[in-house]
Design an enzyme around this catalytic site. Structure first.
Site, PDB file in Angstrom:
ATOM      1  N   HIS A   1       3.250   4.804   4.645  1.00 35.21           N
ATOM      2  CA  HIS A   1       2.825   4.759   6.050  1.00 35.21           C
ATOM      3  C   HIS A   1       2.754   6.184   6.564  1.00 35.21           C
ATOM      4  CE1 HIS A   1       2.743   3.929  10.359  1.00 35.21           C
ATOM      5  NE2 HIS A   1       3.641   4.895  10.461  1.00 35.21           N
TER       6      HIS A   1
ATOM      7  N   ASN B   1       0.802  -1.225   0.000  1.00 33.34           N
ATOM      8  CA  ASN B   1       0.000   0.000   0.000  1.00 33.34           C
ATOM      9  C   ASN B   1       0.835   1.275   0.000  1.00 33.34           C
ATOM     10  OD1 ASN B   1       0.753   0.110   2.697  1.00 33.34           O
ATOM     11  ND2 ASN B   1      -1.317  -0.121   3.501  1.00 33.34           N
TER      12      ASN B   1
END
Length: 152
Positions: free
Chosen positions: A117, A114
């Protein structure tokens, strides 16, 4: 709104895919100030401390393996409400649930890859900044366009 600092890291998938400039640009265009930046290969010890809250979860080992699999670009951003705003810029943890226009909504497909962070709150931000950066690596400075960024 108070001036805050937050920790943001471009994960190995984002670095390998050449997304560093795109992501930096989104934060800069938003008007946040970059006060810390470095690329590093995180040690397993650093990764374990970073993801320590997940130590007892079944996915902990996978998190550590992934974040240590390649270079990470670690950053500290500063600005009014930067913690909450960064979370909105980043988007939902699961990219398929992230809104279009967010970093994950536009650039990621899978929760395990993804791209980025971001700290989820003030306490986490302070912990992560202190974990990834020494005080000497953070630079307090005033952008020449500061008066155009925020109302004083």
């Amino acid at each position: 709104m108070a001036v805050e600092r937050t920790f943001v890291a471009i994960k190995p998938d984002g670095v390998q895919r050449g997304l560093v400039g795109e992501i930096l640009g989104r934060f800069e265009r938003k008007g946040f100030k970059l006060v810390g930046l470095k690329q590093l290969a995180p040690s397993r010890e650093l990764a374990g401390e970073h993801y320590g809250v997940h130590r007892e979860r079944p996915f902990f080992a996978g998190l550590v393996d992934f974040i240590t699999s390649g270079p990470v670009v670690a950053m500290v951003w500063e600005g009014d409400g930067v913690i909450a705003s960064a979370r909105k810029l980043i988007g939902a943890t699961k990219p398929l649930e992230a809104e279009p226009g967010t970093i994950r909504g536009d650039l990621a497909v899978n929760i395990g890859r993804n791209v980025i962070h971001g700290s989820d709150g003030p306490d986490t931000a302070q912990f992560e900044i202190n974990l990834w950066f020494s005080p000497e690596e953070l630079n307090a400075w005033t952008p020449s366009d500061q008066s155009w960024r925020v109302e004083s």
